[in-house]
Design a protein around this motif. Structure first.
Motif, PDB file in Angstrom:
ATOM      1  N   VAL A 112       0.818  -1.055   0.068  1.00  0.00           N
ATOM      2  CA  VAL A 112       0.026   0.083   0.091  1.00  0.00           C
ATOM      3  C   VAL A 112       0.811   1.199   0.021  1.00  0.00           C
ATOM      4  CG1 VAL A 112      -1.858   1.321   1.140  1.00  0.00           C
ATOM      5  CG2 VAL A 112      -1.829  -1.231   1.213  1.00  0.00           C
ATOM      6  N   GLU A 113       0.781   1.960  -1.192  1.00  0.00           N
ATOM      7  CA  GLU A 113       1.615   3.102  -1.140  1.00  0.00           C
ATOM      8  C   GLU A 113       0.964   4.426  -0.515  1.00  0.00           C
ATOM      9  OE1 GLU A 113       2.411   0.904  -5.189  1.00  0.00           O
ATOM     10  OE2 GLU A 113       0.722   1.421  -3.810  1.00  0.00           O
ATOM     11  N   SER A 114       1.691   5.347  -0.332  1.00  0.00           N
ATOM     12  CA  SER A 114       1.094   6.675   0.476  1.00  0.00           C
ATOM     13  C   SER A 114       2.233   7.749   0.125  1.00  0.00           C
ATOM     14  CB  SER A 114       0.723   6.516   1.881  1.00  0.00           C
ATOM     15  OG  SER A 114       1.788   6.198   2.561  1.00  0.00           O
TER      16      SER A 114
ATOM     17  N   CYS B  17       5.786   2.657   0.850  1.00  0.00           N
ATOM     18  CA  CYS B  17       4.986   1.561   0.719  1.00  0.00           C
ATOM     19  C   CYS B  17       4.770   0.731   1.863  1.00  0.00           C
ATOM     20  CB  CYS B  17       5.760   0.759  -0.450  1.00  0.00           C
ATOM     21  SG  CYS B  17       5.279  -0.957  -0.723  1.00  0.00           S
ATOM     22  N   ALA B  18       3.780   0.315   2.461  1.00  0.00           N
ATOM     23  CA  ALA B  18       3.554  -0.517   3.817  1.00  0.00           C
ATOM     24  C   ALA B  18       3.405  -1.896   3.281  1.00  0.00           C
ATOM     25  CB  ALA B  18       2.486  -0.131   4.533  1.00  0.00           C
ATOM     26  N   ALA B  19       4.290  -2.805   3.519  1.00  0.00           N
ATOM     27  CA  ALA B  19       4.300  -4.061   3.010  1.00  0.00           C
ATOM     28  C   ALA B  19       3.885  -5.208   4.141  1.00  0.00           C
ATOM     29  CB  ALA B  19       5.733  -4.650   2.711  1.00  0.00           C
ATOM     30  N   SER B  20       2.683  -5.963   3.765  1.00  0.00           N
ATOM     31  CA  SER B  20       2.289  -7.083   4.715  1.00  0.00           C
ATOM     32  C   SER B  20       1.807  -8.262   4.035  1.00  0.00           C
ATOM     33  CB  SER B  20       1.002  -6.301   5.672  1.00  0.00           C
ATOM     34  OG  SER B  20       0.164  -6.159   4.732  1.00  0.00           O
ATOM     35  N   GLY B  21       1.459  -9.253   4.826  1.00  0.00           N
ATOM     36  CA  GLY B  21       0.967 -10.672   4.269  1.00  0.00           C
ATOM     37  C   GLY B  21       1.963 -11.736   4.254  1.00  0.00           C
ATOM     38  N   ARG B  22       3.193 -11.287   4.402  1.00  0.00           N
ATOM     39  CA  ARG B  22       4.267 -12.347   4.326  1.00  0.00           C
ATOM     40  C   ARG B  22       5.511 -11.949   4.798  1.00  0.00           C
ATOM     41  NH1 ARG B  22       4.376 -15.296  -1.317  1.00  0.00           N
ATOM     42  NH2 ARG B  22       2.109 -15.401  -0.157  1.00  0.00           N
TER      43      ARG B  22
ATOM     44  N   MET C 111      15.842  -2.624  -3.941  1.00  0.00           N
ATOM     45  CA  MET C 111      16.877  -3.344  -3.050  1.00  0.00           C
ATOM     46  C   MET C 111      16.415  -4.437  -2.366  1.00  0.00           C
ATOM     47  SD  MET C 111      15.724  -0.678   0.269  1.00  0.00           S
ATOM     48  CE  MET C 111      16.753  -1.711   1.467  1.00  0.00           C
ATOM     49  N   PRO C 112      16.862  -5.415  -2.019  1.00  0.00           N
ATOM     50  CA  PRO C 112      16.381  -6.748  -1.361  1.00  0.00           C
ATOM     51  C   PRO C 112      16.110  -6.308   0.049  1.00  0.00           C
ATOM     52  CG  PRO C 112      19.071  -6.669  -1.290  1.00  0.00           C
ATOM     53  CD  PRO C 112      18.339  -5.238  -2.186  1.00  0.00           C
ATOM     54  N   TRP C 113      15.115  -6.911   0.415  1.00  0.00           N
ATOM     55  CA  TRP C 113      14.631  -6.669   1.813  1.00  0.00           C
ATOM     56  C   TRP C 113      15.730  -6.910   2.922  1.00  0.00           C
ATOM     57  CZ3 TRP C 113      10.094  -4.687   3.000  1.00  0.00           C
ATOM     58  CH2 TRP C 113       9.650  -4.558   4.389  1.00  0.00           C
ATOM     59  N   VAL C 114      16.571  -8.022   2.772  1.00  0.00           N
ATOM     60  CA  VAL C 114      17.678  -8.227   3.557  1.00  0.00           C
ATOM     61  C   VAL C 114      18.906  -8.083   2.790  1.00  0.00           C
ATOM     62  CG1 VAL C 114      18.786  -9.857   5.250  1.00  0.00           C
ATOM     63  CG2 VAL C 114      16.312  -9.483   5.351  1.00  0.00           C
TER      64      VAL C 114
ATOM     65  N   SER D 288      11.212  -1.703   9.422  1.00  0.00           N
ATOM     66  CA  SER D 288      10.508  -3.095   9.519  1.00  0.00           C
ATOM     67  C   SER D 288       9.505  -3.399   8.727  1.00  0.00           C
ATOM     68  CB  SER D 288      10.032  -3.361  11.261  1.00  0.00           C
ATOM     69  OG  SER D 288       9.060  -2.196  11.307  1.00  0.00           O
ATOM     70  N   ALA D 289       8.671  -2.671   8.356  1.00  0.00           N
ATOM     71  CA  ALA D 289       7.464  -3.139   7.405  1.00  0.00           C
ATOM     72  C   ALA D 289       7.122  -2.321   6.433  1.00  0.00           C
ATOM     73  CB  ALA D 289       6.255  -3.313   8.439  1.00  0.00           C
ATOM     74  N   THR D 290       8.130  -1.054   6.065  1.00  0.00           N
ATOM     75  CA  THR D 290       7.913  -0.166   4.881  1.00  0.00           C
ATOM     76  C   THR D 290       8.987   0.156   4.286  1.00  0.00           C
ATOM     77  OG1 THR D 290       6.224   0.884   6.476  1.00  0.00           O
ATOM     78  CG2 THR D 290       6.999   2.347   4.838  1.00  0.00           C
ATOM     79  N   VAL D 291       8.785   0.306   2.971  1.00  0.00           N
ATOM     80  CA  VAL D 291       9.718   0.619   1.932  1.00  0.00           C
ATOM     81  C   VAL D 291       9.392   2.158   1.514  1.00  0.00           C
ATOM     82  CG1 VAL D 291      11.050   0.243  -0.066  1.00  0.00           C
ATOM     83  CG2 VAL D 291       9.620  -1.843   1.200  1.00  0.00           C
ATOM     84  N   TYR D 292      10.528   2.946   1.563  1.00  0.00           N
ATOM     85  CA  TYR D 292      10.533   4.248   1.396  1.00  0.00           C
ATOM     86  C   TYR D 292      11.252   4.729   0.021  1.00  0.00           C
ATOM     87  CZ  TYR D 292       9.507   4.325   6.376  1.00  0.00           C
ATOM     88  OH  TYR D 292       8.662   4.061   7.349  1.00  0.00           O
ATOM     89  N   LEU D 293      10.602   5.882  -0.715  1.00  0.00           N
ATOM     90  CA  LEU D 293      11.427   6.405  -1.684  1.00  0.00           C
ATOM     91  C   LEU D 293      11.588   7.871  -1.519  1.00  0.00           C
ATOM     92  CD1 LEU D 293      12.814   5.772  -4.513  1.00  0.00           C
ATOM     93  CD2 LEU D 293      10.849   6.506  -5.216  1.00  0.00           C
TER      94      LEU D 293
END
Length: 124
Positions: A5-7, A22-27, A51-54, A74-79
């Motif tokens: 979910v972007e915002s 970008c809020a990432a969830s579900g896995r 980018m890789p998550w880790v 922890s749960a959000t990707v930013y640009l």
């Protein structure tokens, strides 16, 4: 079920800054690569950053290198976008793919999950 979910999009003057999220969830995304793409009217969707998550490295399109920064918590990707130009105007999409390979990072077809997009408009 993966949800992205972007915002944070909006209208900004040329030369200004904006951060989209970008809020990432579900896995658990530890083995995923996260990407940002954008699409302007009448144009194809184009790669912006990934980018890789880790671990691993970040990659940027030449057009945004030095101005945009991808990061995450922890749960959000930013640009983070600085020195914005009118040509940066587009709908910005967050994407995720389960392959950690560096191959085809810029190819949107290799990403399995997409957000709904957030509009960024840069006025001149």
């Amino acid at each position: 079920q993966v949800q992205l979910v972007e915002s944070g999009g909006g209208l900004v003057q040329a030369g200004g800054s904006l951060r989209v999220s970008c809020a990432a969830s579900g896995r658990t995304f530890t083995s995923y690569v996260m990407g940002w793409f954008r699409q302007a009217p009448g144009k194809e969707r184009e790669f912006v950053a990934s980018m890789p998550w880790v671990g691993g490295g970040t990659y940027y399109a030449d057009s945004v290198k030095g101005r945009f920064t991808i990061s995450r918590d922890s749960a959000t990707v930013y640009l983070q976008m600085k020195s914005l130009k009118p040509e940066d105007s587009a709908v910005y999409y967050c994407a995720a793919r389960s392959s950690r390979s560096d191959l085809q990072l810029m190819n949107p077809r290799t990403y399995e999950y997409w957000g709904q997009g957030t509009q960024v408009t840069v006025s001149s």
